[in-house]
Design a protein around this motif. Structure first.
Motif, PDB file in Angstrom:
ATOM      1  N   UNK A 159       0.816  -1.217   0.000  1.00  0.00           N
ATOM      2  CA  UNK A 159       0.000   0.000   0.000  1.00  0.00           C
ATOM      3  C   UNK A 159       0.849   1.265   0.000  1.00  0.00           C
ATOM      4  N   UNK A 160       2.034   1.213   0.602  1.00  0.00           N
ATOM      5  CA  UNK A 160       2.835   2.434   0.707  1.00  0.00           C
ATOM      6  C   UNK A 160       3.885   2.513  -0.390  1.00  0.00           C
ATOM      7  N   UNK A 204       1.946   0.786  -5.901  1.00  0.00           N
ATOM      8  CA  UNK A 204       0.559   0.663  -5.493  1.00  0.00           C
ATOM      9  C   UNK A 204       0.043   1.945  -4.858  1.00  0.00           C
ATOM     10  N   UNK A 205       0.716   3.049  -5.143  1.00  0.00           N
ATOM     11  CA  UNK A 205       0.296   4.342  -4.613  1.00  0.00           C
ATOM     12  C   UNK A 205      -0.957   4.816  -5.333  1.00  0.00           C
ATOM     13  N   UNK A 206      -1.982   5.138  -4.572  1.00  0.00           N
ATOM     14  CA  UNK A 206      -3.225   5.635  -5.165  1.00  0.00           C
ATOM     15  C   UNK A 206      -2.986   6.977  -5.840  1.00  0.00           C
ATOM     16  N   UNK A 207      -2.161   7.827  -5.229  1.00  0.00           N
ATOM     17  CA  UNK A 207      -1.868   9.136  -5.804  1.00  0.00           C
ATOM     18  C   UNK A 207      -1.173   8.982  -7.158  1.00  0.00           C
ATOM     19  N   UNK A 208      -0.183   8.104  -7.236  1.00  0.00           N
ATOM     20  CA  UNK A 208       0.524   7.882  -8.504  1.00  0.00           C
ATOM     21  C   UNK A 208      -0.419   7.349  -9.566  1.00  0.00           C
ATOM     22  N   UNK A 261      -3.640   8.502 -14.681  1.00  0.00           N
ATOM     23  CA  UNK A 261      -4.909   8.677 -15.389  1.00  0.00           C
ATOM     24  C   UNK A 261      -5.111  10.146 -15.793  1.00  0.00           C
ATOM     25  N   UNK A 262      -4.665  11.066 -14.951  1.00  0.00           N
ATOM     26  CA  UNK A 262      -4.744  12.483 -15.296  1.00  0.00           C
ATOM     27  C   UNK A 262      -3.879  12.787 -16.523  1.00  0.00           C
TER      28      UNK A 262
END
Length: 753
Positions: A16-17, A21-25, A30-31
């Protein structure tokens, strides 16, 4: 998390860290896709606008963003085409021969009337004959005007021309007419009728031209008397009129058709509209305004619409990936970065082709390798994801390759992209050789050519043979370019992102690989063991839908670390003593455990992909070395000392299996070694042993970090049993009830072990 999990050094919290698997990355990637879609589609949907005023000087050079129509040049071309249209004349058959017969009948009747003097007859003929000719034309016009046979303007033109070309009979002719006898008139009728009819069949614009031919025809006629000949000649001239008249309406229609058929004059994409420092005339200002290149008013709605469109495309991809993933981490950020790069390459290739494309040569767009992205996603990620991406590529190509003014999407390119992408995915989704990629390119070429031909037929437009051949040729070349690009890009993605494609796995399974040659020559027992594990693990993986080829190739390398100390592993101890018999149990444990770590280091040195290294590192997980632990306990007991170790010291360092493939290889590794250790295994022993190995690993929490289900473990157990029965068939004994019916050959098999 218990102490065993601490010993692995990895867990879900670690994932998770991490960056992968970083949600921000993930959302940043996608941006970036949103930005890519917006930037790529903006030139096609949102041409640049300029703040320019009439009468000012341009501060920059302005070029045509797309091919745009040149209204003024087109109008000039239309007028020139209209001017070149020749005046159209329409023929109106008046049947003048009927008029001359009527005049001769009137003369015949009046000449026979003795009550009228010759002087009166002359007066009557002087007034009546011209009047009859005029009334005949007026009656004809009136009749046809009522019937609507000809347009009013054409009939008016007819009256105008005929009235301008009236023929005046000489006075002496009127004096001679009363002298005609009835016999003369009967002889004159057929001659007069024939002459007028013959001349009226010609196209007469000027009546005088036709009248000039009358004298010659009369002189060659059957009439011999001078007076009848003279009178026929004059009567024929007065009855002959023009029959071909200028048709104003038809001429205007022809001019309109000429204007409509004039091809639009275009300013090509990239052509200079306004040079830097050029005065903005009214003509230039109108040109820029007509093509919406001026900032006359602030309007951000198109930009907002395109941004929302890009967001919707990206959101669709995000939701599909999220819903299709079998677990939370099926696609990590490294793979998503690779997907973004695939989109960049595919979209850029389309855009480059669109630069040399225009409305005159739209078929150039079929040269774009539109199936490139779908093939790369299939080979490097997943075929189901590739099908969804193919739909996105179809939408993008229908915009990027569109050269039709007034519409955003071009159905032809979108449908072409969808067909060739689907065909490519179907061909290469199980590719195991590089030649399959070339085959996929050829199939793309064939189906692409067929698709564009079908689209040409559906269009119904009149394509020239040259255009059709060019279109089919470009579509065929697209497939070949696609295969070339895929073959060239695959090594880049495999090395950069550590991707193990089926093609790469097949290459790594080659026995000539340096590590496999080393394994075969230095540790033949381990090599044979690895091949057997490969057979077992591949069958088990394919039974539950995992990557069987990865399991097989991973098995080939999973024990490569044993080549550092081959004699310390039982499969390589042929006709020699076991060195562990004289070693301290702790030392033996260290040597055994080290082979996993040594294997990972060797695989790193030879730059093998991470998934192969993971199998080598994780196939033992944190399993317990029972034999050496109990041996160490026994030694301590014999020495009468307290053990200075715990069971944790006799466990592999792990980590536990992080994937189904690593877990399956670990199970197959234990099963193969256990079966090999049995001298005369029976079916019951094999089945019980497999279940015991799987249950032991499950009770030891070795499957906690992978997503194997109980149902899948049951399938793996059954598949391994069937595979072991097939591989070790000659060594496995049958149950008692079966053994009673067997012959001596089974006993010979047992003794031959």
């Amino acid at each position: 998390m218990d102490s065993k999990e601490h010993s692995t050094g990895k867990s879900f919290s670690y994932k998770d860290i991490s960056y992968k698997y970083s949600v921000l990355a993930r959302y940043i990637l996608f941006l970036f896709l949103v930005v890519l879609f917006y930037a790529t589609l903006a030139p096609k949907i949102l041409p640049e606008r300029y703040d320019i005023r009439l009468g000012s000087y341009s501060e920059k050079e302005i070029t045509a963003p797309v091919q745009i129509p040149n209204s003024k040049a087109t109008l000039n071309a239309q007028e020139k085409a209209a001017e070149q249209v020749q005046s159209i004349y329409s023929i109106i058959p008046i049947r003048n021969e009927t008029l001359i017969v009527q005049i001769l009948d009137r003369i015949d009747g009046l000449n026979q009337d003795d009550q009228v003097s010759n002087q009166d007859k002359v007066s009557i003929y002087r007034q009546e004959i011209p009047q009859r000719a005029e009334d005949f034309v007026e009656n004809f016009v009136k009749s046809n005007r009522n019937l609507g046979t000809y347009s009013d303007k054409l009939l008016d033109e007819m009256i105008k021309v005929i009235s301008q070309q009236i023929y005046a009979i000489p006075e002496e002719t009127f004096i001679k007419i009363p002298r005609l006898t009835s016999e003369d008139i009967q002889e004159m009728k057929p001659v007069a009728r024939e002459i007028v009819s013959r001349l009226s069949n010609d196209q007469i614009v000027d009546g005088q031209t036709a009248r000039a031919k009358v004298a010659e025809l009369v002189s060659t006629s059957s009439l011999r008397n001078k007076i009848p000949r003279e009178i026929v000649q004059e009567l024929a001239r007065v009855t002959l009129t023009a029959n071909k008249f200028y048709d104003e309406e038809a001429t205007k229609e022809a001019q309109v058709a000429a204007r409509e058929n004039t091809e639009t004059v275009y300013i090509k994409q990239g052509d200079i509209l306004v040079s830097k420092g050029q005065l903005i005339t009214e003509e230039l200002y109108t040109l820029l305004d007509e093509n919406k290149l001026l900032k006359n008013e602030v309007n951000y709605w198109p930009q907002i619409g395109l941004l929302m469109f890009s967001l919707l495309l990206t959101l669709g991809l995000h939701l599909y990936i999220r819903q299709s993933s079998t677990n939370k981490y099926k696609y990590d950020n490294s793979q998503l970065l690779m997907l973004v790069l695939i989109f960049i390459i595919t979209v850029v290739s389309m855009s480059l082709v669109s630069i040399v494309q225009d409305s005159i040569h739209p078929y150039v767009g079929y040269l774009a390798p539109v199936a490139l992205g779908a093939i790369l996603v299939t080979l490097l990620m997943d075929s189901s994801l590739a099908f969804f991406c193919a739909m996105l590529f179809s939408i993008l190509s229908s915009i990027i390759l569109n050269v039709t003014q007034g519409q955003i999407f071009d159905f032809h390119f979108g449908f072409f992209t969808m067909v060739v992408s689907f065909v490519a995915i179907s061909v290469v989704h199980k590719a195991s050789q590089r030649s399959t990629l070339l085959k996929g390119g050829i199939m793309v070429s064939l189906f692409g050519s067929i698709t564009v031909f079908v689209l040409i037929l559906i269009d119904g437009t009149e394509w020239s043979q040259v255009q059709t051949l060019y279109t089919i040729a470009f579509a065929f070349m697209s497939g070949l370019l696609t295969s070339v690009f895929v073959i060239g890009l695959m090594p880049f993605f495999e090395v950069t992102f550590g991707i193990l494609s089926a093609l790469k796995l097949v290459e790594l399974s080659n026995p000539n690989h340096p590590l496999l040659r080393k394994l075969l020559t230095e540790t033949p027992g381990t090599y044979h063991h690895s091949v057997m594990v490969g057979n077992l693990s591949e069958a088990a993986a394919e039974a539950i839908g995992a990557n069987g080829l990865l399991c097989r190739v991973g098995s080939y390398y999973h024990d490569i670390g044993k080549t550092k100390r081959p004699n310390y592993f039982i499969e390589n101890q042929n006709h020699m003593e076991n060195p562990h018999d004289t070693l301290d149990p702790k030392m033996s444990k260290s040597i055994i455990i080290a082979h996993a770590r040594d294997g990972v280091e060797m695989l790193k040195t030879h730059k093998l992909p991470k998934l192969i290294r993971d199998i080598a590192e994780q196939h033992h997980g944190t399993t317990f070395l029972h034999f050496f632990y109990h041996k160490a306990l026994k030694k301590a007991e014999e020495q009468g000392v307290e053990p200075d170790f715990t069971d944790l010291d006799f466990r592999y360092p792990g980590p536990k299996a992080q994937s189904k493939e690593s877990a399956i290889v670990g199970i197959a590794d234990s099963v193969e070694a256990a079966v090999r250790s049995l001298r005369n295994p029976t079916v019951e022993q094999v089945e019980s042993m497999i279940e015991k190995i799987i249950k032991g690993r499950m009770d030891d929490h070795q499957f906690n970090d992978c997503d194997l289900t109980l149902k899948e473990l049951d399938i793996i157990s059954k598949t391994l049993k069937e595979s072991v029965m097939g591989i070790f068939h000659s060594r496995i004994e049958y149950p008692e009830e079966i053994k009673k019916t067997t012959n001596n050959h089974d006993e010979a098999d047992k003794r031959g072990v």
